[in-house]
Design a protein around this motif. Structure first.
Motif, PDB file in Angstrom:
ATOM      1  N   LEU A  94     121.497  -5.463 -82.260  1.00 13.00           N
ATOM      2  CA  LEU A  94     120.740  -4.231 -82.052  1.00 13.00           C
ATOM      3  C   LEU A  94     120.060  -3.797 -83.346  1.00 13.00           C
ATOM      4  O   LEU A  94     118.981  -3.201 -83.322  1.00 13.00           O
ATOM      5  CB  LEU A  94     121.665  -3.126 -81.537  1.00 13.00           C
ATOM      6  CG  LEU A  94     122.160  -3.289 -80.102  1.00 13.00           C
ATOM      7  CD1 LEU A  94     123.189  -2.212 -79.772  1.00 13.00           C
ATOM      8  CD2 LEU A  94     121.015  -3.227 -79.121  1.00 13.00           C
ATOM      9  N   VAL A  95     120.675  -4.115 -84.481  1.00 13.04           N
ATOM     10  CA  VAL A  95     120.078  -3.793 -85.778  1.00 13.04           C
ATOM     11  C   VAL A  95     118.761  -4.548 -85.945  1.00 13.04           C
ATOM     12  O   VAL A  95     117.757  -3.993 -86.408  1.00 13.04           O
ATOM     13  CB  VAL A  95     121.063  -4.124 -86.925  1.00 13.04           C
ATOM     14  CG1 VAL A  95     120.409  -3.938 -88.277  1.00 13.04           C
ATOM     15  CG2 VAL A  95     122.319  -3.288 -86.801  1.00 13.04           C
ATOM     16  N   THR A  96     118.738  -5.806 -85.547  1.00 15.64           N
ATOM     17  CA  THR A  96     117.521  -6.611 -85.644  1.00 15.64           C
ATOM     18  C   THR A  96     116.431  -6.036 -84.749  1.00 15.64           C
ATOM     19  O   THR A  96     115.267  -5.935 -85.152  1.00 15.64           O
ATOM     20  CB  THR A  96     117.806  -8.073 -85.261  1.00 15.64           C
ATOM     21  OG1 THR A  96     118.810  -8.584 -86.117  1.00 15.64           O
ATOM     22  CG2 THR A  96     116.565  -8.927 -85.360  1.00 15.64           C
ATOM     23  N   VAL A  97     116.796  -5.630 -83.546  1.00 15.85           N
ATOM     24  CA  VAL A  97     115.824  -5.022 -82.630  1.00 15.85           C
ATOM     25  C   VAL A  97     115.243  -3.762 -83.269  1.00 15.85           C
ATOM     26  O   VAL A  97     114.027  -3.533 -83.241  1.00 15.85           O
ATOM     27  CB  VAL A  97     116.459  -4.708 -81.259  1.00 15.85           C
ATOM     28  CG1 VAL A  97     115.496  -3.941 -80.369  1.00 15.85           C
ATOM     29  CG2 VAL A  97     116.921  -5.974 -80.574  1.00 15.85           C
ATOM     30  N   THR A  98     116.094  -2.944 -83.891  1.00 18.83           N
ATOM     31  CA  THR A  98     115.640  -1.724 -84.550  1.00 18.83           C
ATOM     32  C   THR A  98     114.697  -2.053 -85.710  1.00 18.83           C
ATOM     33  O   THR A  98     113.673  -1.386 -85.904  1.00 18.83           O
ATOM     34  CB  THR A  98     116.846  -0.911 -85.058  1.00 18.83           C
ATOM     35  OG1 THR A  98     117.701  -0.623 -83.942  1.00 18.83           O
ATOM     36  CG2 THR A  98     116.397   0.393 -85.686  1.00 18.83           C
ATOM     37  N   GLN A  99     115.004  -3.086 -86.471  1.00 21.38           N
ATOM     38  CA  GLN A  99     114.128  -3.499 -87.564  1.00 21.38           C
ATOM     39  C   GLN A  99     112.769  -3.951 -87.031  1.00 21.38           C
ATOM     40  O   GLN A  99     111.733  -3.636 -87.610  1.00 21.38           O
ATOM     41  CB  GLN A  99     114.774  -4.624 -88.374  1.00 21.38           C
ATOM     42  CG  GLN A  99     115.939  -4.170 -89.225  1.00 21.38           C
ATOM     43  CD  GLN A  99     116.638  -5.342 -89.904  1.00 21.38           C
ATOM     44  OE1 GLN A  99     116.469  -6.496 -89.518  1.00 21.38           O
ATOM     45  NE2 GLN A  99     117.457  -5.031 -90.909  1.00 21.38           N
ATOM     46  N   TRP A 100     112.771  -4.698 -85.944  1.00 20.32           N
ATOM     47  CA  TRP A 100     111.517  -5.141 -85.344  1.00 20.32           C
ATOM     48  C   TRP A 100     110.678  -3.939 -84.909  1.00 20.32           C
ATOM     49  O   TRP A 100     109.461  -3.941 -85.026  1.00 20.32           O
ATOM     50  CB  TRP A 100     111.777  -6.041 -84.149  1.00 20.32           C
ATOM     51  CG  TRP A 100     112.297  -7.404 -84.485  1.00 20.32           C
ATOM     52  CD1 TRP A 100     112.359  -7.987 -85.716  1.00 20.32           C
ATOM     53  CD2 TRP A 100     112.815  -8.370 -83.568  1.00 20.32           C
ATOM     54  NE1 TRP A 100     112.898  -9.246 -85.620  1.00 20.32           N
ATOM     55  CE2 TRP A 100     113.180  -9.515 -84.319  1.00 20.32           C
ATOM     56  CE3 TRP A 100     113.016  -8.380 -82.202  1.00 20.32           C
ATOM     57  CZ2 TRP A 100     113.724 -10.651 -83.738  1.00 20.32           C
ATOM     58  CZ3 TRP A 100     113.555  -9.507 -81.620  1.00 20.32           C
ATOM     59  CH2 TRP A 100     113.908 -10.641 -82.373  1.00 20.32           C
ATOM     60  N   MET A 101     111.350  -2.914 -84.392  1.00 17.01           N
ATOM     61  CA  MET A 101     110.642  -1.704 -83.982  1.00 17.01           C
ATOM     62  C   MET A 101     110.030  -1.002 -85.192  1.00 17.01           C
ATOM     63  O   MET A 101     108.867  -0.600 -85.171  1.00 17.01           O
ATOM     64  CB  MET A 101     111.600  -0.749 -83.262  1.00 17.01           C
ATOM     65  CG  MET A 101     112.061  -1.222 -81.909  1.00 17.01           C
ATOM     66  SD  MET A 101     113.454  -0.277 -81.263  1.00 17.01           S
ATOM     67  CE  MET A 101     112.956   1.394 -81.525  1.00 17.01           C
ATOM     68  N   LYS A 102     110.813  -0.859 -86.265  1.00 15.30           N
ATOM     69  CA  LYS A 102     110.342  -0.145 -87.455  1.00 15.30           C
ATOM     70  C   LYS A 102     109.194  -0.864 -88.148  1.00 15.30           C
ATOM     71  O   LYS A 102     108.300  -0.225 -88.695  1.00 15.30           O
ATOM     72  CB  LYS A 102     111.499   0.041 -88.447  1.00 15.30           C
ATOM     73  CG  LYS A 102     112.497   1.081 -87.995  1.00 15.30           C
ATOM     74  CD  LYS A 102     113.598   1.254 -89.024  1.00 15.30           C
ATOM     75  CE  LYS A 102     114.588   2.301 -88.579  1.00 15.30           C
ATOM     76  NZ  LYS A 102     115.688   2.468 -89.557  1.00 15.30           N
ATOM     77  N   THR A 103     109.215  -2.189 -88.125  1.00 16.46           N
ATOM     78  CA  THR A 103     108.162  -2.952 -88.788  1.00 16.46           C
ATOM     79  C   THR A 103     106.923  -3.116 -87.913  1.00 16.46           C
ATOM     80  O   THR A 103     105.923  -3.665 -88.370  1.00 16.46           O
ATOM     81  CB  THR A 103     108.672  -4.351 -89.201  1.00 16.46           C
ATOM     82  OG1 THR A 103     109.116  -5.055 -88.035  1.00 16.46           O
ATOM     83  CG2 THR A 103     109.782  -4.247 -90.209  1.00 16.46           C
ATOM     84  N   GLY A 104     106.996  -2.675 -86.661  1.00 12.06           N
ATOM     85  CA  GLY A 104     105.849  -2.762 -85.762  1.00 12.06           C
ATOM     86  C   GLY A 104     105.722  -4.104 -85.059  1.00 12.06           C
ATOM     87  O   GLY A 104     104.752  -4.355 -84.361  1.00 12.06           O
ATOM     88  N   ARG A 105     106.704  -4.955 -85.249  1.00 14.17           N
ATOM     89  CA  ARG A 105     106.669  -6.272 -84.608  1.00 14.17           C
ATOM     90  C   ARG A 105     106.921  -6.172 -83.106  1.00 14.17           C
ATOM     91  O   ARG A 105     106.454  -6.997 -82.326  1.00 14.17           O
ATOM     92  CB  ARG A 105     107.728  -7.151 -85.252  1.00 14.17           C
ATOM     93  CG  ARG A 105     107.795  -8.522 -84.675  1.00 14.17           C
ATOM     94  CD  ARG A 105     108.792  -9.352 -85.416  1.00 14.17           C
ATOM     95  NE  ARG A 105     108.857 -10.669 -84.822  1.00 14.17           N
ATOM     96  CZ  ARG A 105     109.736 -11.563 -85.126  1.00 14.17           C
ATOM     97  NH1 ARG A 105     110.637 -11.315 -86.046  1.00 14.17           N
ATOM     98  NH2 ARG A 105     109.758 -12.734 -84.533  1.00 14.17           N
ATOM     99  N   LEU A 106     107.657  -5.156 -82.701  1.00 13.65           N
ATOM    100  CA  LEU A 106     108.056  -4.991 -81.306  1.00 13.65           C
ATOM    101  C   LEU A 106     107.549  -3.642 -80.791  1.00 13.65           C
ATOM    102  O   LEU A 106     108.009  -2.591 -81.226  1.00 13.65           O
ATOM    103  CB  LEU A 106     109.584  -5.059 -81.213  1.00 13.65           C
ATOM    104  CG  LEU A 106     110.210  -5.145 -79.850  1.00 13.65           C
ATOM    105  CD1 LEU A 106     109.763  -6.413 -79.131  1.00 13.65           C
ATOM    106  CD2 LEU A 106     111.723  -5.164 -79.973  1.00 13.65           C
TER     107      LEU A 106
END
Length: 95
Positions: free
Chosen positions: A53-65
C-alpha cells in the motif's frame, strides 16, 4: 403444410431490411458495464500489481497513478490505471 410467400425485392431493399432487423435485435441486448469504468480501491491496486500500500501511495504522490477522491475515500478507474501502467514494461501484460 406451411404457407409460402414469394416477394420480389431489390438488393438494396433486402439489405436495408436485414440491417434494420439486426440493429433492432442488437438494441434489445443489454450492454455490459465497461471494464474501464470499474472503480478500484488502494487494496485492489496493491493486490493487482503485487505491491504494498505504501508503493501505491508513492505512485499516487508522484503522479504515476491517476486517482479520484470521493469525500475521504480514494478510487482508481481500472482503464486509467492500466493506461498509466503501460509505460512500465513490467506491468504491461496484467490486463
Amino acid at each position: 403444410m406451411e404457407d409460402q410467400l414469394l416477394v420480389t425485392l431489390k438488393v438494396n431493399e433486402l439489405k436495408n431490411l436485414i440491417e434494420e432487423s439486426v440493429t433492432n435485435a442488437l438494441s434489445k441486448i443489454p450492454q455490459p458495464k465497461k471494464e474501464d469504468d470499474t472503480l478500484l480501491r488502494r487494496k485492489d491496486i496493491s493486490k493487482l500489481f503485487s505491491v504494498s500500500l505504501v508503493t501505491v501511495t508513492q505512485w499516487m504522490k508522484t503522479g504515476r497513478l491517476p486517482y479520484h477522491r470521493i469525500n475521504s475515500r480514494i478510487f482508481f478507474k481500472r482503464g486509467e490505471v492500466f493506461q498509466a501502467m503501460e509505460i512500465n514494461p513490467k506491468y504491461k501484460n496484467l490486463k
